[in-house]
Design a protein around this motif. Structure first.
Motif, PDB file in Angstrom:
ATOM      1  N   PRO A  31       0.824  -1.208   0.000  1.00 36.88           N
ATOM      2  CA  PRO A  31       0.000   0.000   0.000  1.00 36.88           C
ATOM      3  C   PRO A  31       0.867   1.270   0.000  1.00 36.88           C
ATOM      4  CG  PRO A  31       0.080  -0.902   2.201  1.00 36.88           C
ATOM      5  CD  PRO A  31       0.810  -1.876   1.296  1.00 36.88           C
ATOM      6  N   TRP A  32       0.220   2.394  -0.321  1.00 35.52           N
ATOM      7  CA  TRP A  32       0.878   3.679  -0.450  1.00 35.52           C
ATOM      8  C   TRP A  32       0.502   4.592   0.702  1.00 35.52           C
ATOM      9  CZ3 TRP A  32       4.135   4.442  -4.586  1.00 35.52           C
ATOM     10  CH2 TRP A  32       4.040   3.532  -5.638  1.00 35.52           C
ATOM     11  N   ASP A  33       1.484   5.256   1.305  1.00 31.16           N
ATOM     12  CA  ASP A  33       1.230   6.334   2.270  1.00 31.16           C
ATOM     13  C   ASP A  33       1.246   7.640   1.496  1.00 31.16           C
ATOM     14  OD1 ASP A  33       1.089   4.655   4.462  1.00 31.16           O
ATOM     15  OD2 ASP A  33       3.205   4.876   4.958  1.00 31.16           O
ATOM     16  N   VAL A  34       0.161   8.411   1.608  1.00 27.19           N
ATOM     17  CA  VAL A  34      -0.013   9.628   0.825  1.00 27.19           C
ATOM     18  C   VAL A  34       0.158  10.846   1.722  1.00 27.19           C
ATOM     19  CG1 VAL A  34      -1.594  10.933  -0.652  1.00 27.19           C
ATOM     20  CG2 VAL A  34      -1.557   8.421  -0.761  1.00 27.19           C
ATOM     21  N   TYR A  35       0.938  11.811   1.244  1.00 28.01           N
ATOM     22  CA  TYR A  35       1.222  13.046   1.971  1.00 28.01           C
ATOM     23  C   TYR A  35       0.930  14.240   1.078  1.00 28.01           C
ATOM     24  CZ  TYR A  35       3.903  10.059   5.116  1.00 28.01           C
ATOM     25  OH  TYR A  35       4.284   9.091   5.989  1.00 28.01           O
ATOM     26  N   ARG A  36       0.546  15.335   1.706  1.00 28.75           N
ATOM     27  CA  ARG A  36       0.364  16.611   1.008  1.00 28.75           C
ATOM     28  C   ARG A  36       1.439  17.547   1.560  1.00 28.75           C
ATOM     29  NH1 ARG A  36      -3.668  19.064  -1.979  1.00 28.75           N
ATOM     30  NH2 ARG A  36      -4.940  17.198  -1.796  1.00 28.75           N
ATOM     31  N   PHE A  37       2.394  17.914   0.708  1.00 28.01           N
ATOM     32  CA  PHE A  37       3.472  18.825   1.085  1.00 28.01           C
ATOM     33  C   PHE A  37       3.054  20.234   0.687  1.00 28.01           C
ATOM     34  CE2 PHE A  37       7.689  16.513   1.791  1.00 28.01           C
ATOM     35  CZ  PHE A  37       7.085  15.328   2.172  1.00 28.01           C
ATOM     36  N   GLU A  38       2.537  20.972   1.654  1.00 34.18           N
ATOM     37  CA  GLU A  38       2.105  22.348   1.451  1.00 34.18           C
ATOM     38  C   GLU A  38       2.131  23.052   2.797  1.00 34.18           C
ATOM     39  OE1 GLU A  38      -1.851  22.053  -0.153  1.00 34.18           O
ATOM     40  OE2 GLU A  38      -2.660  21.184   1.666  1.00 34.18           O
ATOM     41  N   PRO A  39       2.110  24.393   2.784  1.00 33.17           N
ATOM     42  CA  PRO A  39       2.069  25.115   4.053  1.00 33.17           C
ATOM     43  C   PRO A  39       0.797  24.744   4.821  1.00 33.17           C
ATOM     44  CG  PRO A  39       2.626  26.593   2.258  1.00 33.17           C
ATOM     45  CD  PRO A  39       2.216  25.289   1.640  1.00 33.17           C
ATOM     46  N   PRO A  40       0.803  24.779   6.135  1.00 32.57           N
ATOM     47  CA  PRO A  40       1.880  25.282   6.984  1.00 32.57           C
ATOM     48  C   PRO A  40       2.968  24.261   7.295  1.00 32.57           C
ATOM     49  CG  PRO A  40       0.006  24.733   8.357  1.00 32.57           C
ATOM     50  CD  PRO A  40      -0.419  24.483   6.907  1.00 32.57           C
ATOM     51  N   ALA A  41       2.750  22.969   6.956  1.00 28.86           N
ATOM     52  CA  ALA A  41       3.759  21.953   7.272  1.00 28.86           C
ATOM     53  C   ALA A  41       5.004  22.100   6.405  1.00 28.86           C
ATOM     54  CB  ALA A  41       3.176  20.553   7.101  1.00 28.86           C
ATOM     55  N   LEU A  42       4.856  22.614   5.185  1.00 29.52           N
ATOM     56  CA  LEU A  42       5.982  22.785   4.279  1.00 29.52           C
ATOM     57  C   LEU A  42       6.495  24.219   4.363  1.00 29.52           C
ATOM     58  CD1 LEU A  42       7.774  21.533   2.081  1.00 29.52           C
ATOM     59  CD2 LEU A  42       6.049  22.246   0.402  1.00 29.52           C
ATOM     60  N   THR A  43       7.749  24.351   4.783  1.00 32.93           N
ATOM     61  CA  THR A  43       8.355  25.675   4.980  1.00 32.93           C
ATOM     62  C   THR A  43       9.731  25.714   4.320  1.00 32.93           C
ATOM     63  OG1 THR A  43       9.388  25.014   7.067  1.00 32.93           O
ATOM     64  CG2 THR A  43       7.165  25.991   7.202  1.00 32.93           C
ATOM     65  N   ASP A  44      10.361  26.884   4.373  1.00 26.40           N
ATOM     66  CA  ASP A  44      11.742  27.065   3.913  1.00 26.40           C
ATOM     67  C   ASP A  44      11.958  26.541   2.493  1.00 26.40           C
ATOM     68  OD1 ASP A  44      12.313  28.077   6.468  1.00 26.40           O
ATOM     69  OD2 ASP A  44      12.751  26.069   7.222  1.00 26.40           O
ATOM     70  N   ARG A  45      10.979  26.754   1.625  1.00 31.21           N
ATOM     71  CA  ARG A  45      11.046  26.241   0.256  1.00 31.21           C
ATOM     72  C   ARG A  45      11.962  27.109  -0.605  1.00 31.21           C
ATOM     73  NH1 ARG A  45       4.769  26.581  -0.726  1.00 31.21           N
ATOM     74  NH2 ARG A  45       5.149  28.349   0.643  1.00 31.21           N
ATOM     75  N   THR A  46      12.831  26.440  -1.353  1.00 31.37           N
ATOM     76  CA  THR A  46      13.658  27.132  -2.335  1.00 31.37           C
ATOM     77  C   THR A  46      13.535  26.413  -3.664  1.00 31.37           C
ATOM     78  OG1 THR A  46      15.704  25.873  -2.009  1.00 31.37           O
ATOM     79  CG2 THR A  46      15.341  27.792  -0.557  1.00 31.37           C
ATOM     80  N   PHE A  47      13.722  27.181  -4.739  1.00 30.74           N
ATOM     81  CA  PHE A  47      13.723  26.637  -6.096  1.00 30.74           C
ATOM     82  C   PHE A  47      14.712  27.453  -6.902  1.00 30.74           C
ATOM     83  CE2 PHE A  47      11.694  26.920 -10.419  1.00 30.74           C
ATOM     84  CZ  PHE A  47      12.035  25.648 -10.836  1.00 30.74           C
ATOM     85  N   ARG A  48      15.707  26.755  -7.447  1.00 26.82           N
ATOM     86  CA  ARG A  48      16.734  27.393  -8.273  1.00 26.82           C
ATOM     87  C   ARG A  48      17.400  28.568  -7.555  1.00 26.82           C
ATOM     88  NH1 ARG A  48      17.978  23.960 -12.050  1.00 26.82           N
ATOM     89  NH2 ARG A  48      16.205  22.910 -12.974  1.00 26.82           N
ATOM     90  N   GLY A  49      17.708  28.356  -6.255  1.00 30.58           N
ATOM     91  CA  GLY A  49      18.491  29.318  -5.489  1.00 30.58           C
ATOM     92  C   GLY A  49      17.728  30.450  -4.840  1.00 30.58           C
ATOM     93  N   GLU A  50      16.410  30.469  -4.985  1.00 30.63           N
ATOM     94  CA  GLU A  50      15.614  31.550  -4.406  1.00 30.63           C
ATOM     95  C   GLU A  50      14.475  30.990  -3.572  1.00 30.63           C
ATOM     96  OE1 GLU A  50      14.876  34.894  -6.620  1.00 30.63           O
ATOM     97  OE2 GLU A  50      16.854  34.825  -7.530  1.00 30.63           O
ATOM     98  N   SER A  51      14.041  31.763  -2.588  1.00 28.95           N
ATOM     99  CA  SER A  51      12.855  31.410  -1.829  1.00 28.95           C
ATOM    100  C   SER A  51      11.690  31.336  -2.804  1.00 28.95           C
ATOM    101  CB  SER A  51      12.607  32.464  -0.751  1.00 28.95           C
ATOM    102  OG  SER A  51      11.460  32.135  -0.019  1.00 28.95           O
ATOM    103  N   HIS A  52      10.891  30.278  -2.710  1.00 23.95           N
ATOM    104  CA  HIS A  52       9.869  30.061  -3.733  1.00 23.95           C
ATOM    105  C   HIS A  52       8.733  29.209  -3.178  1.00 23.95           C
ATOM    106  CE1 HIS A  52       8.571  29.979  -7.881  1.00 23.95           C
ATOM    107  NE2 HIS A  52       8.326  28.694  -7.742  1.00 23.95           N
ATOM    108  N   GLU A  53       7.531  29.461  -3.646  1.00 20.21           N
ATOM    109  CA  GLU A  53       6.366  28.693  -3.218  1.00 20.21           C
ATOM    110  C   GLU A  53       6.056  27.593  -4.224  1.00 20.21           C
ATOM    111  OE1 GLU A  53       3.089  31.275  -2.364  1.00 20.21           O
ATOM    112  OE2 GLU A  53       4.267  32.472  -0.974  1.00 20.21           O
ATOM    113  N   TYR A  54       5.907  26.393  -3.721  1.00 23.84           N
ATOM    114  CA  TYR A  54       5.453  25.249  -4.510  1.00 23.84           C
ATOM    115  C   TYR A  54       4.806  24.273  -3.533  1.00 23.84           C
ATOM    116  CZ  TYR A  54       9.776  23.105  -2.788  1.00 23.84           C
ATOM    117  OH  TYR A  54      10.778  22.640  -1.984  1.00 23.84           O
ATOM    118  N   ALA A  55       4.012  23.363  -4.065  1.00 22.61           N
ATOM    119  CA  ALA A  55       3.368  22.334  -3.250  1.00 22.61           C
ATOM    120  C   ALA A  55       3.217  21.077  -4.099  1.00 22.61           C
ATOM    121  CB  ALA A  55       2.011  22.814  -2.750  1.00 22.61           C
ATOM    122  N   MET A  56       3.138  19.939  -3.421  1.00 22.53           N
ATOM    123  CA  MET A  56       2.980  18.677  -4.132  1.00 22.53           C
ATOM    124  C   MET A  56       2.306  17.652  -3.233  1.00 22.53           C
ATOM    125  SD  MET A  56       6.195  19.121  -2.874  1.00 22.53           S
ATOM    126  CE  MET A  56       7.651  18.336  -2.225  1.00 22.53           C
TER     127      MET A  56
END
Length: 169
Positions: free
Chosen positions: A41-66
């Motif tokens: 079976p699969w354990d499913v997670y939602r990576f988004e704020p508020p649990a997801l913090t300190d996100r960076t993308f290509r060297g800059e602070s950036h918002e994304y979720a998955m």
């Protein structure tokens, strides 16, 4: 003899902890891997704020979720990732290659920060990072060196919370 074009790192990978694929639709991906390869079976997670913090993308602070799903195949974790919002290395992969193998990871380093330094010193910087409820993760720019595959490491995996759901229920 090693090619002078390939960076030389003084890093030993103790194991491949995870193999990850980017998918357009998480449920469809879980169904395909379950039906064809018997994964689950699969354990499913939602990576988004508020649990997801300190996100960076290509060297800059950036918002994304998955959303992601994790299942064990022997001693290896299989991960499926569906991007939800914002540009990320996952949306780049889908745009450039479609669904498929995205990264391999090792979460068994004794000194994760020394590994981060070694990759960056060798010219393979962190291209995306974040903190999910205390679990820190870093992806490195290794696609050119590893035939299109990115390398990831993470720290403090014991802090990962309970999944939002298990699939199938």
């Amino acid at each position: 003899m090693a090619s002078p074009d390939i960076p030389q790192l003084d890093v030993e990978i103790p194991e491949i902890t995870q193999v990850a694929f980017v998918v357009e639709d998480l449920e469809d991906g879980m169904d395909r891997f379950s039906n064809i390869l018997g994964v689950g079976p699969w354990d499913v997670y939602r990576f988004e704020p508020p649990a997801l913090t300190d996100r960076t993308f290509r060297g800059e602070s950036h918002e994304y979720a998955m959303r992601l799903a994790l299942a064990d195949v022997g001693e290896t974790m299989l991960e499926l990732i569906e991007p939800l919002e914002g540009p990320s290395i996952y949306t780049e992969h889908l745009d450039e290659h479609g669904e498929g193998l995205h990264h391999v990871a090792c979460f068994a380093f004794e000194d994760t920060h020394a590994v981060i330094d070694a990759f960056e010193d060798a010219g393979m910087p962190v291209i995306q990072s974040g903190n999910f409820d205390g679990v820190e993760y870093w992806y490195f720019d290794t696609a050119d060196e590893l035939n299109g595959t990115i390398f990831e490491t993470a720290a403090n995996l014991e802090a990962i919370p309970e999944p939002e759901m298990t699939y199938p229920e």
